[in-house]
Design a protein around this motif. Structure first.
Motif, short mmCIF file in Angstrom:
data_model
loop_
_atom_site.label_atom_id
_atom_site.label_comp_id
_atom_site.label_asym_id
_atom_site.label_seq_id
_atom_site.Cartn_x
_atom_site.Cartn_y
_atom_site.Cartn_z
N ARG A 61 0.84 -1.21 0.00
CA ARG A 61 0.00 0.00 0.00
C ARG A 61 0.87 1.25 0.00
N ILE B 145 -6.17 11.61 -6.16
CA ILE B 145 -7.26 12.20 -5.37
C ILE B 145 -8.21 12.91 -6.33
N VAL C 197 -13.24 17.78 1.20
CA VAL C 197 -13.53 16.35 1.05
C VAL C 197 -13.21 15.90 -0.37
N MET D 40 -9.58 9.28 -2.50
CA MET D 40 -8.25 8.83 -2.92
C MET D 40 -8.33 7.38 -3.38
N PRO E 173 -5.27 0.68 -3.08
CA PRO E 173 -5.35 -0.75 -3.42
C PRO E 173 -6.48 -1.43 -2.65
N LEU E 174 -6.95 -2.55 -3.18
CA LEU E 174 -7.97 -3.32 -2.46
C LEU E 174 -7.37 -4.04 -1.26
N GLU F 2 -7.76 -0.18 -12.56
CA GLU F 2 -8.74 0.52 -11.72
C GLU F 2 -9.61 -0.45 -10.95
N THR G 32 -9.78 0.68 -5.02
CA THR G 32 -11.03 1.20 -4.49
C THR G 32 -10.76 2.66 -4.11
N ARG G 33 -11.76 3.38 -3.65
CA ARG G 33 -11.54 4.77 -3.26
C ARG G 33 -11.94 4.96 -1.81
N LYS G 34 -11.11 5.68 -1.08
CA LYS G 34 -11.49 6.04 0.29
C LYS G 34 -11.66 7.55 0.34
N TYR G 35 -12.45 8.01 1.28
CA TYR G 35 -12.61 9.45 1.45
C TYR G 35 -11.42 10.02 2.21
N VAL G 36 -10.95 11.18 1.76
CA VAL G 36 -9.95 11.92 2.54
C VAL G 36 -10.56 13.26 2.89
N VAL G 37 -10.38 13.65 4.13
CA VAL G 37 -11.01 14.86 4.66
C VAL G 37 -9.94 15.70 5.34
N LEU G 38 -9.78 16.93 4.87
CA LEU G 38 -8.78 17.82 5.45
C LEU G 38 -9.47 18.96 6.18
N SER H 67 -8.75 3.09 5.85
CA SER H 67 -10.12 3.21 6.35
C SER H 67 -10.98 3.92 5.32
N SER H 68 -12.30 3.78 5.44
CA SER H 68 -13.19 4.34 4.43
C SER H 68 -13.13 5.86 4.45
N SER H 69 -12.85 6.46 5.60
CA SER H 69 -12.59 7.90 5.68
C SER H 69 -11.33 8.11 6.52
N VAL H 70 -10.41 8.89 5.96
CA VAL H 70 -9.18 9.22 6.67
C VAL H 70 -9.13 10.74 6.77
N MET H 71 -8.93 11.26 7.99
CA MET H 71 -9.08 12.69 8.22
C MET H 71 -7.83 13.31 8.84
N VAL H 72 -7.63 14.58 8.53
CA VAL H 72 -6.56 15.35 9.16
C VAL H 72 -7.20 16.57 9.83
N THR I 97 -9.64 17.17 11.87
CA THR I 97 -11.08 17.40 11.96
C THR I 97 -11.74 16.20 12.65
N LYS J 226 -15.00 -2.79 0.96
CA LYS J 226 -14.02 -2.16 0.09
C LYS J 226 -14.50 -2.10 -1.34
N ARG K 236 -17.59 2.66 -0.77
CA ARG K 236 -16.86 2.66 0.49
C ARG K 236 -17.12 3.99 1.18
#
Lengths: 433, 433
Positions: A37, A113, A125, A128, A131-132, A416, A420-426, B377-382, B384, B406, B410
């Motif tokens: 990863r 992203i 929001v 990203m 990998p699975l 692709e 998979t896609r995960k959410y990233v939150v800043l 993880s399904s959501s990764v945060m910085v 917040t 996954k 997700r």
């Protein structure tokens, strides 16, 4: 971090208890997935190119191992078609080397992203691509699948457990050695690609029942194998069942295009899943087109099985039974049906098709739009051959298989589909009110 | 085409044999899905707004039906928390009406074509977003889920079969009548939304075992329900298991942000899946931050369970057991652990977490990047609060649930998660060489 693993088991004696062995592979794969990863693009590409080098320098070892598989196959009475799929020669090895170079040249999707945007709360929001994790691949006789699958899983940052056919045991083992050395040379964990060393069938049963170690199973092989795996798996399966593909020639079709497409879709290759199995012809043009089509198919030795209306036009055509409409012949046989317009064509495709690939030939804008919107297949085509349904033809750069599932990946699956896609939150300290 | 169906069964007597009844629902749903796939945006929105009108004009009927459910619930000794989730009042009905209007206002994703490009062969390839088909939703006591699920499935062009809790039987039936009338008014098939009329548990067993009629199952409810459904389903399941969410406060964190986030992530709501359950604190700042955190949590009445290093700083904190690290408390309880840097934090999250939502608080650029890339993880945060992991907060406009899977979807699942993509291929007579 240590990325060097102990030498993998190679014989049934070294494997010992199959379930325990598979669990060890699963644990090692999960640990390797954590490293993979985080692997940077350069290291992954270096590993791919190092594998290509090993494949070159070990060419004679691989051909010798393959010769042992072939000799055993002949002794066991393997059919000539299977022996052909099993065989490795210089040309096939060259193709494998080139395949590795192509995968190395593909863009790395991991970490991309998309859609990053600010929300009223002040957080930002996006999603990203990641990998699975661990991918289990179950396949049959072709040993080059070992390398293809390994290279795609590696490039997409996954670990994989590969379970090939027993016929290809020695070839797979020789290829696996090149893969491990390539991984080691690039400083990546050797357990990122593990080839199951036992031919015991219990290994498959265990592989598909370890959701804690395996994130997805991709079976490649005959329909019965895939159906059994799908039924018994406790891990999500990305699968390809059958390809009962249709071409519908509408009354407005350009006759020349229609003939070229109908002939190509059937005769370009008979054994592939995107080969047309049933041809639907709109009633107003049946009388004109069917004789031309029949003549073209006769040249290719394609046997026709027709509905009553077809047989009224083409004397001597065998009557199609209900089963013919469901059939995936994978052979020079074609079912032919005269239908009344697009509505009847779509109804036929919906009822008998496998939602794989279906095409319309038409010069009518509205009908083209309607066919595209309403036909619920993984590939829907206008004025082109179903044989194009392929990862390379679509520009995916590689293909791990074609999915007939609706969820996750649908149609040709490239890199692709292995992500998979995960959410990233800043944020800057935002809290929820 | 007829879009008017016969009046659906309402009582167990009308239902008769449960398996046969569910198959009838499945067949009707499959037929409705074919119509819904072709439904234009305007008709779908008209149906949603007509439902909102019915909900307004039938308000007293719905409240009366709900009163019957509540009375039966009280007689059956339903817990107060469940009675509260079951209750409908004017405010909740207003919210339901508003929800329908919001879904109507959302963009329609169906038919969107992405990535259309020419290939060297001359074909043009892209992907079109299309409905999944038939969605089965299994949920518990909240009757507003009936409307939410119906509206999202409708907007995304799917048919659905909704199986609510037996406690909400009468409420669901009254809401279902509004839904059917809304569909009829817009000229859409009434069977696009079917509410299972029987409370027999065999109905669920049948619903999850009909891959020919149902494309995906979305269970919403407690973990044991979801685990059972996932184990037994023969249809793909998009599921939400547990939320063991973490916040890691790094040594470089801004203390004020860290406190605000750690307090919000735990105390904003206790019973939600995106609530923090374990707080990890970097050793260099533990001595300074832990007393401030403990004071803040004490104000909210949060019970702390700590590791040995935490207890050395905070006298009187209960010792956390191994189970505490795995616990989803859904209650004012928090596990606290002092860790040595990001490596240990990620290891803890990987080992004990549920891959739902995890956050880092840091002012260090490299650590923020690393946490984002490496935490699976399904959501990764910085910087917040984990409480932001929510479809509305992410701007999806609606949420059918949060997926901890996954594959496919997700994290928070909105309209996009109820769709899939098929390949569309346009040509001018191209054939494969």
């Amino acid at each position: 971090m240590s990325v060097h693993a102990s030498q993998p088991a190679r014989t049934d004696a070294e494997v010992g208890d199959v379930a325990a062995y598979m669990i060890r592979l699963g644990q090692a794969a999960r640990a390797a997935a954590t490293h993979m990863r985080r692997a940077v693009t350069g290291d992954k590409n270096r590993a791919l190119l190092a594998m290509a080098d090993r494949l070159q320098s070990r060419r004679s070892d691989i051909i010798a191992a393959n010769a042992a598989d072939l000799a055993r196959g002949r002794d066991n009475g393997l059919e000539p078609a299977l022996l052909d799929r099993l065989a490795l020669n210089d040309a096939r090895l060259d193709a494998m080397v080139e395949g590795l170079q192509q995968v190395a040249a593909l863009p790395d999707l991991v970490g991309e992203i998309e859609g990053m945007h600010f929300r009223p709360s002040g957080i930002q929001v996006g999603q990203m691509r990641v990998p699975l994790g661990v991918i289990g691949i179950i396949y049959e006789s072709r040993p080059n699948v070992t390398l293809e699958a390994a290279s795609l899983c590696l490039k997409s940052g996954n670990a994989c457990i590969l379970r090939g056919g027993s016929e290809a045991r020695d070839s797979n083992s020789a290829i696996a050695a090149c893969i491990r050395e390539g991984l080691r040379e690039a400083g990546l964990p050797e357990d990122a690609v593990q080839v199951v060393a036992t031919t015991d069938r219990a290994a498959v049963g265990q592989l598909i029942a370890m959701p804690e170690y395996v994130d997805v199973i991709i079976p490649r092989g005959g329909k019965s194998l895939i159906e059994r795996i799908s039924r018994e798996a406790r891990v999500p399966v990305v699968k390809h069942l059958d390809g009962v593909c249709h071409v519908y020639i509408d009354a407005t079709a350009d006759a020349e295009k229609a003939l070229a497409i109908a002939v190509n879709a059937k005769t370009h290759r008979y054994g592939t899943c995107n080969t047309m199995e049933t041809l639907l012809v709109d009633a107003p043009v049946a009388e004109k087109l069917l004789p031309q089509l029949a003549a073209a198919y006769a040249e290719h030795g394609v046997e026709l099985r027709g509905c009553e209306r077809t047989r009224a036009i083409l004397a001597g055509v065998v009557a199609a039974s209900e089963e013919d409409w469901y059939a995936e012949y994978l052979a020079p046989v074609l079912a032919l049906r005269v239908v009344d317009g697009i509505e009847a064509a779509i109804e036929h495709i919906e009822r008998y098709g496998s939602h794989h690939t279906d095409a319309i030939v038409t010069e009518n804008y509205g009908l083209a739009r309607r066919f595209m919107a309403e036909v619920d297949s993984s590939s829907v085509m206008v004025n082109t051959s179903t044989r194009f349904a392929d990862g390379f033809e679509y520009g995916l750069g590689a293909e791990i298989g074609i999915s007939t599932d609706k969820l996750h990946a649908r149609g040709p699956v490239g890199l692709e589909g292995l992500t998979t896609r995960k959410y990233v939150v800043l944020g800057d300290g935002q809290v929820r009110q």
